[in-house]
Motif scaffolding. Sequence first.
Motif, mmCIF file in Angstrom:
data_model
loop_
_atom_site.group_PDB
_atom_site.id
_atom_site.type_symbol
_atom_site.label_atom_id
_atom_site.label_comp_id
_atom_site.label_asym_id
_atom_site.label_seq_id
_atom_site.Cartn_x
_atom_site.Cartn_y
_atom_site.Cartn_z
ATOM 1 N N LEU A 168 -1.912 -4.256 -9.571
ATOM 2 C CA LEU A 168 -2.806 -5.027 -8.702
ATOM 3 C C LEU A 168 -3.780 -5.890 -9.507
ATOM 4 O O LEU A 168 -4.177 -6.962 -9.054
ATOM 5 N N LEU A 219 2.883 1.597 -3.516
ATOM 6 C CA LEU A 219 2.045 1.909 -4.680
ATOM 7 C C LEU A 219 1.189 3.161 -4.476
ATOM 8 O O LEU A 219 0.606 3.671 -5.437
ATOM 9 N N ILE A 227 -8.031 -1.409 -0.807
ATOM 10 C CA ILE A 227 -7.997 -1.704 -2.243
ATOM 11 C C ILE A 227 -6.949 -2.770 -2.525
ATOM 12 O O ILE A 227 -7.139 -3.648 -3.381
ATOM 13 N N VAL A 228 -5.826 -2.711 -1.817
ATOM 14 C CA VAL A 228 -4.777 -3.718 -1.981
ATOM 15 C C VAL A 228 -5.313 -5.108 -1.660
ATOM 16 O O VAL A 228 -5.140 -6.060 -2.434
ATOM 17 N N VAL A 258 -1.600 3.272 -2.702
ATOM 18 C CA VAL A 258 -2.991 2.819 -2.803
ATOM 19 C C VAL A 258 -3.486 2.457 -1.410
ATOM 20 O O VAL A 258 -2.721 1.933 -0.588
ATOM 21 N N ARG A 259 -4.760 2.708 -1.129
ATOM 22 C CA ARG A 259 -5.314 2.418 0.196
ATOM 23 C C ARG A 259 -5.258 0.913 0.486
ATOM 24 O O ARG A 259 -5.437 0.091 -0.421
ATOM 25 N N SER A 300 0.820 -1.209 0.000
ATOM 26 C CA SER A 300 0.000 0.000 0.000
ATOM 27 C C SER A 300 0.853 1.257 0.000
ATOM 28 O O SER A 300 0.577 2.225 -0.731
ATOM 29 N N SER A 337 1.445 1.393 -13.988
ATOM 30 C CA SER A 337 0.388 1.968 -13.161
ATOM 31 C C SER A 337 0.088 1.080 -11.950
ATOM 32 O O SER A 337 -0.020 -0.149 -12.089
ATOM 33 N N PRO A 338 -0.047 1.662 -10.741
ATOM 34 C CA PRO A 338 -0.324 0.842 -9.544
ATOM 35 C C PRO A 338 -1.568 -0.029 -9.681
ATOM 36 O O PRO A 338 -1.552 -1.200 -9.287
ATOM 37 N N ILE A 339 -2.620 0.532 -10.240
ATOM 38 C CA ILE A 339 -3.852 -0.258 -10.345
ATOM 39 C C ILE A 339 -3.671 -1.389 -11.353
ATOM 40 O O ILE A 339 -4.238 -2.481 -11.190
#
Length: 422
Positions: free
Chosen positions: A253, A210, A216-217, A212-213, A207, A248-250
């Motif tokens: 994932l 990246l 979401i991870v 990211v919350r 988290s 991109s982080p998303i």
Amino acid sequence: MLRNLIRSFESALKLHLYSKAPTTSSVLATRPRRALFTQFEEHANNSVSNKLSLSSARISSHATSLGHETDNDYVPYRANLETGSRISVLIDALRERFRLTEDEVQRIVSDEQVQRFYRNRCLVQTLDTLILEGITKHSFVEYPWLLALDQKRLGFKLDVIKTMKMDDINHFVPFLRLTVPRLRKLVTALNAETGDYSQKNRVYYISDKLGVRPEIVTKYLCKRLFILEMPYDMFEKNLQHMIHYNVSPINILKDLWAFRYTPKSVELRLERAKRAKKDKIMPWMVRCPEPILQRSLKLSLDELQVLGKFSSVVEYLAHRLEFNVNEAKAIMDRHPQVHTVRVTKIKEVLDYLLNEAKFTRFEIAQVPRILCHSLKTTKERLNELASFGCRPSSLVIVCRSRREYNKFLEQWTSHSKHTNAE
């Protein structure tokens, strides 16, 4: 049904009274026969009247409880609206405990697991148990299946999760779907490497890296648990490579299978994509077969060669059709799918229409859909129309379906024959 029971009861009562009549007449032999019969008839009528009035009262009270249902009215049965049914109790409980919109309520209630278990499990009790543990409204809306978890196993799972170092239990809600042995194994692995990170565990490490919350991870990691159990060195190097090459982080994932490859092969694939000047490096480039990667890189190089000094497709189209950038963008916006077409295809279509078919830039600008259309089909149709002496005033007919195009061609040929005959 009640009326049939009443009639049966009345018939049985009359038969019973008639069967007792001889005994009664022998006891009252001193009275006149007609007076005896009259007295018996009055007694029977009174008894029947009392029974009928009592039954009628029961029927009317039952009809009232059914909403004054008459003999000819049909009231469809709806289990979800029945007073005291489990689903209505669950809906009421959700609305009492959270401020939910109608769409959020429907999202929870229509979940497959909730629909499957609401009749034989006390979902309200599960709801209250999870609320006491700190589960929030967002988690229930995102994961409605939480309400359908077995109450006994849920207690074990919560006890296991609470052994982890965490900021909020809602960050690990997706893991409640695992079996108790699988969850215990996962938590043990996470707790064993707490000293390797400045964060509490690997979830918070991902988290943080990246941006990211955590919730979401875990939403994506719960489907690919090998990420949390693979060797730390391999995992960290692959993650660093993807961050370094601006993946991109998303997208990382959403496609975690790339982490199964060795760090050296991951770095090599990403470097090749960067040298080909791919505008968007994706994780699938790490794991795809070599021919697919080569074709993708070749297309990227071809696009760069076509664009030349222009930085976007809009600028290239503006240059070819001799419009400014804003006008070219407005042309493409009329048919948004044009924005997804490769610039190499746009070049081929424009070369044919402007140089061979001799259409003007205004005719092309009026029908931007032609840039998405198959060049092979466009050539076949324009050549066919030219063989009949037709040069369409608009490119719209070239983009139509085969049925509409054939209909137009038949009308043109029939009109041409009629004209020649005259």
